[in-house]
Motif scaffolding. Structure first.
Motif, short mmCIF file in Angstrom:
data_model
loop_
_atom_site.label_atom_id
_atom_site.label_comp_id
_atom_site.label_asym_id
_atom_site.label_seq_id
_atom_site.Cartn_x
_atom_site.Cartn_y
_atom_site.Cartn_z
N THR A 279 60.12 -5.04 -25.39
CA THR A 279 61.13 -4.95 -26.78
C THR A 279 62.23 -5.83 -26.55
N VAL A 280 62.75 -6.31 -25.47
CA VAL A 280 63.65 -7.44 -25.27
C VAL A 280 63.28 -8.69 -26.01
N GLU A 281 62.12 -9.13 -25.80
CA GLU A 281 61.49 -10.26 -26.55
C GLU A 281 61.28 -10.05 -28.00
N ASN A 282 60.88 -8.82 -28.30
CA ASN A 282 60.76 -8.35 -29.49
C ASN A 282 61.99 -8.82 -30.39
N ALA A 283 63.11 -8.54 -29.65
CA ALA A 283 64.55 -8.68 -30.33
C ALA A 283 64.88 -10.16 -30.35
N VAL A 298 68.73 -5.58 -41.72
CA VAL A 298 67.69 -5.37 -41.29
C VAL A 298 67.18 -3.78 -41.07
N THR A 299 66.12 -3.42 -41.47
CA THR A 299 65.60 -1.86 -41.40
C THR A 299 64.63 -1.99 -40.19
N LEU A 300 64.99 -1.36 -38.97
CA LEU A 300 64.30 -1.39 -37.65
C LEU A 300 63.28 -0.30 -37.86
N GLY A 310 65.52 0.25 -29.42
CA GLY A 310 65.37 -0.90 -30.19
C GLY A 310 66.82 -1.55 -30.82
N MET A 311 67.23 -0.26 -31.33
CA MET A 311 68.57 -0.81 -32.05
C MET A 311 69.79 -1.38 -31.15
N ASP A 361 67.54 -2.30 -20.50
CA ASP A 361 67.40 -3.36 -21.39
C ASP A 361 68.48 -4.00 -22.13
N LEU A 362 69.68 -3.12 -22.33
CA LEU A 362 70.84 -3.76 -22.75
C LEU A 362 71.37 -4.77 -21.79
N PHE A 363 71.24 -4.53 -20.43
CA PHE A 363 71.79 -5.43 -19.44
C PHE A 363 70.80 -6.66 -19.61
N ARG A 364 69.41 -6.60 -19.76
CA ARG A 364 68.39 -7.72 -19.96
C ARG A 364 68.78 -8.37 -21.23
#
Length: 376
Positions: A279-283, A298-300, A310-311, A361-364
Motif C-alpha cells: 500500500t505504501v508503494e501504491n501511494a 482523487v477518489t480513492l 489508504g487515505m 504505514d504512516l511512519f513508512r
C-alpha cells in the motif's frame, strides 16, 4: 552502501529473478532458497554472519519458505509459527552478533510490530533509547505504539521528550498524527458523491494480491466493480490501477486494466501503475502519476477494511510531493469503498490491530524505513 546491504541486494536479486520463472525451467530457484536458508557458520566473519541473517529475514519477508528447514538449519530449538516469525528471529540473532548496531534493533522492533507483538516491540525500542536517549524515531514509535497499547500517559511523556529532541520535527509529526486520527473517524462512502470536481480528477483503485495463476481474487473484483461505478458517474476522470506484484507473469495493474477494458472503459482513461508491492508503494508510485498528469482531486477506491490506511498514506505522500515541488497545493481526497463487513456500522469501527497497521504505514510513508537501509 554497506557490505551487508550489498550482500542482501545480490541475494534478493537472485531470488526475485528466479521466482518469476518456473522451477522446472529454472531449477536454481531451489538453490536461491537454499542460499537464504544456509546455516550460519561460526568460522565466517561477523559481518558475513549478520548478512546471512538479514538475507534470511528478507527472503521470508517477501517469499516465505520452508519453516521446518529454517528450524533445523538456522534456529535450532526454536519452533517457528510463520514467515514473520522467521524475520523476527533472524533479526534477533543478528542483534546478538552485533548489539551495538541500533539499526538491527530497530529492524527487530519492526518485525515484532508486524506480528502485533506490541509489548515486545516497546521493550526493544526501550533498549534503543537506553543506549541512545535522543533517538528521534525510536522515541516517536515508542510513544505512538504505547498509545495504541492503551498507555496514554507514556504517549504524552514521550511526545514531550520529542519536543526536546527536535521541536520542529516533533510538530510535523504531531500534525501527521492528528490527520491520521481524523481518518479514524472518516465516514465511509458506498458510492461517489454528486459534487466531485469534473476536471483534474482521477479515480485510484488499489490492487489486491492475485492468485498464483494470475487470476483476480474476489476482493479485487469487488474493488473494480466499485471503481467502475465511480468511473461511469465521472466519465472525464482518469483511472489509476495500482499493483505490481506479478503472479504467473501478470501484475495486479495488468489484470485490472484488462477487466476495465472488458467493461467498456476507454484505454486512454486508464493509467496503470505496475511497480508497487504494497500500500505504501501504491501511494508513492500513484502520486508520481498524479503529479505527472496535474491531477488535484482523487477518489480513492478500496475495501472498507483498507480505506483508512489508504487515505492516511496517500495524504501523507501527497503532502510530501506538494512540499517537494514547492507548490504547497494540497490535493483533495474522497473515498468510495467495497463493503467487506456485514454492515456499514461495523465497518466504521476501528480496531486496535487496524490502528497499529495504519500507524506503521504512516511512519513508512513519512520516510522511516521498517528495516533501515534494507526495506521500506
Amino acid at each position: 552502501m554497506t557490505s551487508i546491504q550489498k550482500r542482501f541486494c545480490l541475494t534478493l536479486a537472485l531470488v526475485v529473478s528466479t521466482a518469476s520463472l518456473t522451477s522446472a525451467a529454472f531449477p536454481s530457484f531451489a538453490a536461491a532458497e537454499d542460499q537464504a536458508l544456509q546455516s550460519v557458520k561460526n568460522d565466517e566473519p561477523t559481518a558475513e554472519r549478520i548478512g546471512q541473517y538479514i538475507d534470511t529475514a528478507m527472503h521470508f519477508y517477501w517469499h516465505g519458505g520452508d519453516l521446518k528447514k529454517a528450524e533445523q538449519e538456522i534456529f535450532k530449538g526454536i519452533t517457528l509459527k510463520g514467515k514473520y516469525d522467521v524475520v523476527e528471529n533472524a533479526f534477533k540473532e543478528a542483534t546478538i552478533l552485533d548489539p551495538y548496531n541500533l539499526d538491527l534493533k530497530f529492524s527487530l522492533a519492526s518485525a515484532q510490530i508486524t506480528q502485533k507483538k506490541v509489548s515486545e516491540a516497546l521493550h526493544t525500542y526501550q533498549q534503543i533509547l537506553n543506549l541512545q536517549p535522543e533517538h528521534f524515531n525510536a522515541t516517536l514509535l515508542y510513544a505512538v505504539y504505547s498509545k495504541v497499547n492503551g498507555d496514554e500517559a507514556t504517549y504524552k511523556r514521550m511526545m514531550a521528550k520529542l519536543d526536546q529532541i527536535d521541536a520542529a520535527k516533533a510538530a510535523q509529526f504531531r500534525e501527521k498524527l492528528s490527520t491520521t486520527e481524523a481518518f479514524f473517524k472518516l465516514p465511509l462512502l458506498l458510492e461517489a458523491p454528486d459534487d466531485l470536481p469534473k476536471e483534474k480528477h482521477a479515480i485510484v483503485i488499489l490492487g489486491y494480491a492475485l492468485a498464483d495463476d494470475g487470476s483476480m481474487q474476489p476482493t479485487l473484483v469487488e474493488r473494480l466493480k466499485t471503481g467502475l461505478s465511480v468511473a461511469k458517474k465521472y466519465p472525464q476522470a482518469k483511472i489509476i490501477v495500482t499493483g505490481g506484484v506479478p503472479k504467473n507473469g501478470v501484475t495486479e495493474a495488468d489484470a485490472m486494466t484488462k477487466w476495465l477494458l472488458e467493461q467498456g472503459i476507454e484505454k486512454e482513461r486508464i493509467l496503470p501503475e505496475n511497480k508497487a508491492t504494497d500500500t505504501v508503494e501504491n501511494a508513492l508510485f500513484s502520486t508520481a502519476i498524479l503529479e505527472q498528469h496535474g491531477i488535484r482531486h482523487v477518489t480513492l477506491v478500496s475495501s472498507a477494511s483498507h480505506i483508512r490506511r489508504g487515505m492516511t498514506i496517500f495524504t501523507e505522500i501527497s503532502d510530501y510531493y506538494a512540499k517537494m515541488s514547492g507548490t504547497g497545493q494540497p490535493r483533495t481526497f474522497t473515498n468510495v469503498v467495497y463493503l467487506d463487513y456485514p454492515t456499514l456500522e461495523e465497518a466504521q469501527t476501528v480496531t486496535k490491530d487496524e490502528k497499529l497497521v495504519v500507524y506503521r504505514d504512516l511512519f513508512r510513508a513519512a520516510g522511516i524505513w521498517q528495516f533501515p537501509g534494507v526495506q521500506r
